[in-house]
Design a protein around this motif. Structure first.
Motif, PDB file in Angstrom:
ATOM      1  N   LEU A  23     -38.574 -28.077  97.467  1.00  0.00           N
ATOM      2  CA  LEU A  23     -37.769 -28.926  98.338  1.00  0.00           C
ATOM      3  C   LEU A  23     -37.284 -28.139  99.553  1.00  0.00           C
ATOM      4  N   MET A  24     -36.857 -26.903  99.356  1.00  0.00           N
ATOM      5  CA  MET A  24     -36.430 -26.065 100.472  1.00  0.00           C
ATOM      6  C   MET A  24     -37.585 -25.833 101.448  1.00  0.00           C
ATOM      7  N   THR A  25     -38.755 -25.544 100.912  1.00  0.00           N
ATOM      8  CA  THR A  25     -39.928 -25.287 101.744  1.00  0.00           C
ATOM      9  C   THR A  25     -40.313 -26.528 102.538  1.00  0.00           C
ATOM     10  N   GLY A  26     -40.382 -27.659 101.865  1.00  0.00           N
ATOM     11  CA  GLY A  26     -40.758 -28.899 102.531  1.00  0.00           C
ATOM     12  C   GLY A  26     -39.742 -29.335 103.575  1.00  0.00           C
ATOM     13  N   ALA A  27     -38.464 -29.211 103.261  1.00  0.00           N
ATOM     14  CA  ALA A  27     -37.420 -29.595 104.223  1.00  0.00           C
ATOM     15  C   ALA A  27     -37.477 -28.709 105.460  1.00  0.00           C
ATOM     16  N   THR A  28     -37.691 -27.423 105.259  1.00  0.00           N
ATOM     17  CA  THR A  28     -37.773 -26.493 106.387  1.00  0.00           C
ATOM     18  C   THR A  28     -38.986 -26.803 107.255  1.00  0.00           C
ATOM     19  N   ALA A  29     -40.137 -27.000 106.628  1.00  0.00           N
ATOM     20  CA  ALA A  29     -41.354 -27.305 107.390  1.00  0.00           C
ATOM     21  C   ALA A  29     -41.202 -28.616 108.163  1.00  0.00           C
ATOM     22  N   ALA A  30     -40.607 -29.622 107.543  1.00  0.00           N
ATOM     23  CA  ALA A  30     -40.404 -30.909 108.223  1.00  0.00           C
ATOM     24  C   ALA A  30     -39.438 -30.754 109.393  1.00  0.00           C
ATOM     25  N   ALA A  31     -38.389 -29.958 109.206  1.00  0.00           N
ATOM     26  CA  ALA A  31     -37.432 -29.719 110.290  1.00  0.00           C
ATOM     27  C   ALA A  31     -38.083 -28.994 111.465  1.00  0.00           C
ATOM     28  N   MET A  32     -39.152 -28.259 111.185  1.00  0.00           N
ATOM     29  CA  MET A  32     -39.903 -27.565 112.229  1.00  0.00           C
ATOM     30  C   MET A  32     -40.970 -28.463 112.860  1.00  0.00           C
ATOM     31  N   GLY A  33     -41.003 -29.721 112.438  1.00  0.00           N
ATOM     32  CA  GLY A  33     -41.908 -30.680 113.041  1.00  0.00           C
ATOM     33  C   GLY A  33     -43.255 -30.849 112.357  1.00  0.00           C
ATOM     34  N   ARG A  34     -43.416 -30.269 111.191  1.00  0.00           N
ATOM     35  CA  ARG A  34     -44.689 -30.413 110.486  1.00  0.00           C
ATOM     36  C   ARG A  34     -44.677 -31.662 109.616  1.00  0.00           C
ATOM     37  N   PRO A  35     -45.803 -32.381 109.552  1.00  0.00           N
ATOM     38  CA  PRO A  35     -45.905 -33.493 108.608  1.00  0.00           C
ATOM     39  C   PRO A  35     -45.990 -32.926 107.185  1.00  0.00           C
ATOM     40  N   VAL A  36     -45.120 -33.397 106.313  1.00  0.00           N
ATOM     41  CA  VAL A  36     -45.023 -32.850 104.959  1.00  0.00           C
ATOM     42  C   VAL A  36     -45.219 -33.960 103.934  1.00  0.00           C
ATOM     43  N   THR A  37     -46.046 -33.648 102.936  1.00  0.00           N
ATOM     44  CA  THR A  37     -46.249 -34.549 101.806  1.00  0.00           C
ATOM     45  C   THR A  37     -46.030 -33.783 100.511  1.00  0.00           C
ATOM     46  N   PHE A  38     -45.200 -34.335  99.640  1.00  0.00           N
ATOM     47  CA  PHE A  38     -45.051 -33.831  98.279  1.00  0.00           C
ATOM     48  C   PHE A  38     -45.916 -34.709  97.394  1.00  0.00           C
ATOM     49  N   PHE A  39     -46.717 -34.088  96.542  1.00  0.00           N
ATOM     50  CA  PHE A  39     -47.539 -34.835  95.591  1.00  0.00           C
ATOM     51  C   PHE A  39     -47.112 -34.420  94.191  1.00  0.00           C
ATOM     52  N   PHE A  40     -46.460 -35.325  93.470  1.00  0.00           N
ATOM     53  CA  PHE A  40     -45.924 -35.048  92.139  1.00  0.00           C
ATOM     54  C   PHE A  40     -46.933 -35.461  91.081  1.00  0.00           C
ATOM     55  N   SER A  41     -47.326 -34.495  90.255  1.00  0.00           N
ATOM     56  CA  SER A  41     -48.257 -34.760  89.173  1.00  0.00           C
ATOM     57  C   SER A  41     -47.848 -33.929  87.956  1.00  0.00           C
ATOM     58  N   LYS A  42     -48.584 -34.115  86.878  1.00  0.00           N
ATOM     59  CA  LYS A  42     -48.283 -33.413  85.617  1.00  0.00           C
ATOM     60  C   LYS A  42     -46.787 -33.523  85.308  1.00  0.00           C
ATOM     61  N   ALA A  43     -46.166 -32.474  84.765  1.00  0.00           N
ATOM     62  CA  ALA A  43     -44.774 -32.542  84.324  1.00  0.00           C
ATOM     63  C   ALA A  43     -43.786 -32.780  85.465  1.00  0.00           C
ATOM     64  N   ALA A  44     -44.183 -32.500  86.697  1.00  0.00           N
ATOM     65  CA  ALA A  44     -43.280 -32.696  87.841  1.00  0.00           C
ATOM     66  C   ALA A  44     -42.959 -34.168  88.091  1.00  0.00           C
ATOM     67  N   VAL A  45     -43.715 -35.086  87.497  1.00  0.00           N
ATOM     68  CA  VAL A  45     -43.401 -36.514  87.698  1.00  0.00           C
ATOM     69  C   VAL A  45     -42.003 -36.839  87.174  1.00  0.00           C
ATOM     70  N   ARG A  46     -41.503 -36.037  86.280  1.00  0.00           N
ATOM     71  CA  ARG A  46     -40.159 -36.287  85.731  1.00  0.00           C
ATOM     72  C   ARG A  46     -39.091 -36.213  86.823  1.00  0.00           C
ATOM     73  N   PHE A  47     -39.346 -35.414  87.853  1.00  0.00           N
ATOM     74  CA  PHE A  47     -38.363 -35.256  88.922  1.00  0.00           C
ATOM     75  C   PHE A  47     -38.132 -36.550  89.691  1.00  0.00           C
ATOM     76  N   VAL A  48     -39.156 -37.350  89.882  1.00  0.00           N
ATOM     77  CA  VAL A  48     -39.020 -38.559  90.704  1.00  0.00           C
ATOM     78  C   VAL A  48     -38.598 -39.793  89.907  1.00  0.00           C
ATOM     79  N   VAL A  49     -38.231 -39.598  88.655  1.00  0.00           N
ATOM     80  CA  VAL A  49     -37.694 -40.676  87.824  1.00  0.00           C
ATOM     81  C   VAL A  49     -36.171 -40.629  87.942  1.00  0.00           C
TER      82      VAL A  49
END
Length: 136
Positions: A23-49
């Protein structure tokens, strides 16, 4: 002005410290103007519930909310602050349709902010072409 390369963060771990660092990495990159996509798969899907973060823990067994409280006390952005920033920066959150089936997760239980899209790996690979890829 040249467009900036996209950044795709492949989320496969349910480890709270890994999710937080992503999240820190993605937020920083987005703040710098980069298009950012998080793709949640495997056990990480629990985070978006809904309430998923509250049930997660670090690799050392510390509950995610306690990790957040310790970060906040030290002046480090906690997960809630990062999610608010990410939502404001128009970062894409995509959850793998196969992972939802693998973990028997109903898409209606996904968090609303940031908005989570249900998608597949092929689309993520296509849209991330020419960019940077990180796996957490």
């Amino acid at each position: 002005m040249a467009s900036k390369r996209p950044m795709t963060l492949m989320m496969i771990s349910a480890g709270a410290e890994r999710v937080h660092m992503a999240l820190m990495t993605g937020a920083t990159a987005a703040a710098m103007g980069r298009p950012v996509t998080f793709f949640f798969s495997k056990a990480a899907v629990r985070f978006v519930v809904k309430a998923g973060w509250a049930a997660m823990q670090t690799s050392e067994g510390e509950p995610a909310p306690e990790m957040d409280a310790a970060l906040d006390a030290r002046g480090v952005a906690d997960t809630e602050v990062l999610l608010d920033g990410i939502a404001a920066l128009n970062v894409r959150f995509v959850v793998c349709d196969s992972a939802l089936r693998e973990y028997d997760i109903d898409p209606t239980t996904l968090i609303a902010r940031p908005q989570v899209e249900v998608g597949g790996l092929a689309e993520i690979i296509e849209k991330g072409e020419g960019g940077d890829w990180l796996t957490f």
